[in-house]
Scaffold this motif. Structure first.
Motif, PDB file in Angstrom:
ATOM      1  N   CYS A 106      47.401  26.216 -17.862  1.00  0.00           N
ATOM      2  CA  CYS A 106      46.447  26.873 -16.967  1.00  0.00           C
ATOM      3  C   CYS A 106      45.486  25.860 -16.353  1.00  0.00           C
ATOM      4  O   CYS A 106      44.957  26.094 -15.267  1.00  0.00           O
ATOM      5  N   CYS A 125      45.120  24.516 -12.700  1.00  0.00           N
ATOM      6  CA  CYS A 125      44.352  25.214 -11.668  1.00  0.00           C
ATOM      7  C   CYS A 125      42.969  25.641 -12.146  1.00  0.00           C
ATOM      8  O   CYS A 125      42.012  25.603 -11.385  1.00  0.00           O
ATOM      9  N   LEU A 166      56.329  31.000 -20.232  1.00  0.00           N
ATOM     10  CA  LEU A 166      55.574  31.329 -21.441  1.00  0.00           C
ATOM     11  C   LEU A 166      56.331  32.337 -22.293  1.00  0.00           C
ATOM     12  O   LEU A 166      57.030  33.202 -21.767  1.00  0.00           O
TER      13      LEU A 166
HETATM   14  C1  HEC Z   1      49.058  27.445  -9.792  1.00  0.00           C
HETATM   15  C2  HEC Z   1      47.681  27.640 -10.149  1.00  0.00           C
HETATM   16  C3  HEC Z   1      47.367  28.553 -11.325  1.00  0.00           C
HETATM   17  C4  HEC Z   1      47.858  28.479 -12.610  1.00  0.00           C
HETATM   18  C5  HEC Z   1      48.861  27.480 -13.173  1.00  0.00           C
HETATM   19  C6  HEC Z   1      47.175  29.524 -13.345  1.00  0.00           C
HETATM   20  N1  HEC Z   1      46.321  30.222 -12.522  1.00  0.00           N
HETATM   21 FE1  HEC Z   1      45.174  31.809 -13.029  1.00  0.00          FE
HETATM   22  N2  HEC Z   1      44.522  31.993 -11.100  1.00  0.00           N
HETATM   23  C7  HEC Z   1      44.807  31.113 -10.074  1.00  0.00           C
HETATM   24  C8  HEC Z   1      44.044  31.469  -8.889  1.00  0.00           C
HETATM   25  C9  HEC Z   1      44.070  30.734  -7.559  1.00  0.00           C
HETATM   26  C10 HEC Z   1      43.298  32.624  -9.233  1.00  0.00           C
HETATM   27  C11 HEC Z   1      42.334  33.413  -8.340  1.00  0.00           C
HETATM   28  C12 HEC Z   1      43.077  34.504  -7.670  1.00  0.00           C
HETATM   29  C13 HEC Z   1      42.147  35.310  -6.796  1.00  0.00           C
HETATM   30  O1  HEC Z   1      40.979  34.962  -6.691  1.00  0.00           O
HETATM   31  O2  HEC Z   1      42.626  36.303  -6.273  1.00  0.00           O
HETATM   32  C14 HEC Z   1      43.626  32.923 -10.615  1.00  0.00           C
HETATM   33  C15 HEC Z   1      43.111  34.006 -11.317  1.00  0.00           C
HETATM   34  C16 HEC Z   1      43.293  34.235 -12.677  1.00  0.00           C
HETATM   35  C17 HEC Z   1      42.773  35.371 -13.399  1.00  0.00           C
HETATM   36  C18 HEC Z   1      42.011  36.536 -12.767  1.00  0.00           C
HETATM   37  C19 HEC Z   1      43.045  37.428 -12.115  1.00  0.00           C
HETATM   38  C20 HEC Z   1      42.452  38.535 -11.290  1.00  0.00           C
HETATM   39  O3  HEC Z   1      43.235  39.227 -10.626  1.00  0.00           O
HETATM   40  O4  HEC Z   1      41.241  38.705 -11.297  1.00  0.00           O
HETATM   41  C21 HEC Z   1      43.153  35.232 -14.706  1.00  0.00           C
HETATM   42  C22 HEC Z   1      42.833  36.169 -15.842  1.00  0.00           C
HETATM   43  C23 HEC Z   1      43.919  34.001 -14.805  1.00  0.00           C
HETATM   44  N3  HEC Z   1      43.983  33.424 -13.542  1.00  0.00           N
HETATM   45  C24 HEC Z   1      44.480  33.498 -15.978  1.00  0.00           C
HETATM   46  C25 HEC Z   1      45.359  32.405 -16.020  1.00  0.00           C
HETATM   47  C26 HEC Z   1      45.988  31.916 -17.237  1.00  0.00           C
HETATM   48  C27 HEC Z   1      45.755  32.491 -18.636  1.00  0.00           C
HETATM   49  C28 HEC Z   1      46.789  30.867 -16.882  1.00  0.00           C
HETATM   50  C29 HEC Z   1      47.660  29.988 -17.770  1.00  0.00           C
HETATM   51  C30 HEC Z   1      48.720  30.628 -18.483  1.00  0.00           C
HETATM   52  C31 HEC Z   1      46.668  30.697 -15.435  1.00  0.00           C
HETATM   53  N4  HEC Z   1      45.790  31.648 -14.954  1.00  0.00           N
HETATM   54  C32 HEC Z   1      47.373  29.750 -14.705  1.00  0.00           C
HETATM   55  C33 HEC Z   1      45.675  30.029 -10.155  1.00  0.00           C
HETATM   56  C34 HEC Z   1      46.406  29.655 -11.280  1.00  0.00           C
END
Ligand code: HEC
Length: 153
Positions: free
Chosen positions: A59, A62, A128
């Motif tokens: 995670c 990002c 995962l």
């Molecule tokens: C490739 C990039 C990327 C990776 C890798 C990533 N995320 Fe994210 N995630 C984002 C972005 C960009 C947002 C914001 C999305 C938005 O604002 O709509 C986000 C939003 C979230 C949110 C909020 C979702 C929501 O709809 O409010 C959660 C919870 C989250 N991530 C958990 C994780 C977890 C746990 C991992 C690892 C397993 C992970 N993310 C891996 C890019 C990533």
């Protein structure tokens, strides 16, 4: 006394082995402490630690996933801390992050079918297991408790 000073700089026959033994003991003690530590950690702590490592691995590309890891992540992506602190439904969002954008394009559950063609490109897809997700959520819950939030389980 000049003679006294000299003695300190010239290790005597007894002090060198003594130091070596002390050093060996120190290394042994450190190794023992290291190998005993995981056994002393509770299963919950072990799960949280695994969740931290997995979050760092998958995670942190990002998200900023911990205060200690502040220089990872992308500035446009919310940190775990910000999400826990400012999203009322943080728990629900973490429980369902796999289905929430942009994750379906980047993260998939092990055992799922092949990657659908219609998803946008990703640099490196993350696969995962359910156990991985459980560990990540345990880490997030622990972080939430530290921030004064009360996870439901
Ligand atoms: C490739 C990039 C990327 C990776 C890798 C990533 N995320 Fe994210 N995630 C984002 C972005 C960009 C947002 C914001 C999305 C938005 O604002 O709509 C986000 C939003 C979230 C949110 C909020 C979702 C929501 O709809 O409010 C959660 C919870 C989250 N991530 C958990 C994780 C977890 C746990 C991992 C690892 C397993 C992970 N993310 C891996 C890019 C990533």
């Amino acid at each position: 006394m000049p003679g006294r000073c000299l003695r300190h700089h010239q290790p005597s026959a007894t002090s060198v082995p003594g130091q070596l033994i002390a050093l060996a003991f120190g290394v042994f003690a450190a190794l023992t402490a290291l190998s005993i530590q995981p056994a002393l950690a509770s299963p919950t702590e072990a799960l949280q630690q695994r969740g931290f490592e997995l979050s760092k691995l998958h995670c942190a590309r990002c998200h900023i996933i911990s205060e200690k890891d502040r220089f990872a992540g992308t500035s446009s992506t919310p940190s775990f801390k910000i999400m826990i602190e400012f999203l009322k439904d943080w728990e629900d969002r973490f429980d369902t992050f796999m289905a929430r954008n942009p994750h379906p394009a980047h993260v998939r559950l092990q055992g799922d079918g092949p990657r659908p063609d219609n998803l946008p490109a990703t640099i490196q897809e993350v696969i995962l297991t359910l156990d991985d997700i459980e560990a990540i959520l345990a880490y997030v819950d622990q972080m939430a408790r530290e921030l004064g939030k009360q996870p439901s389980d």
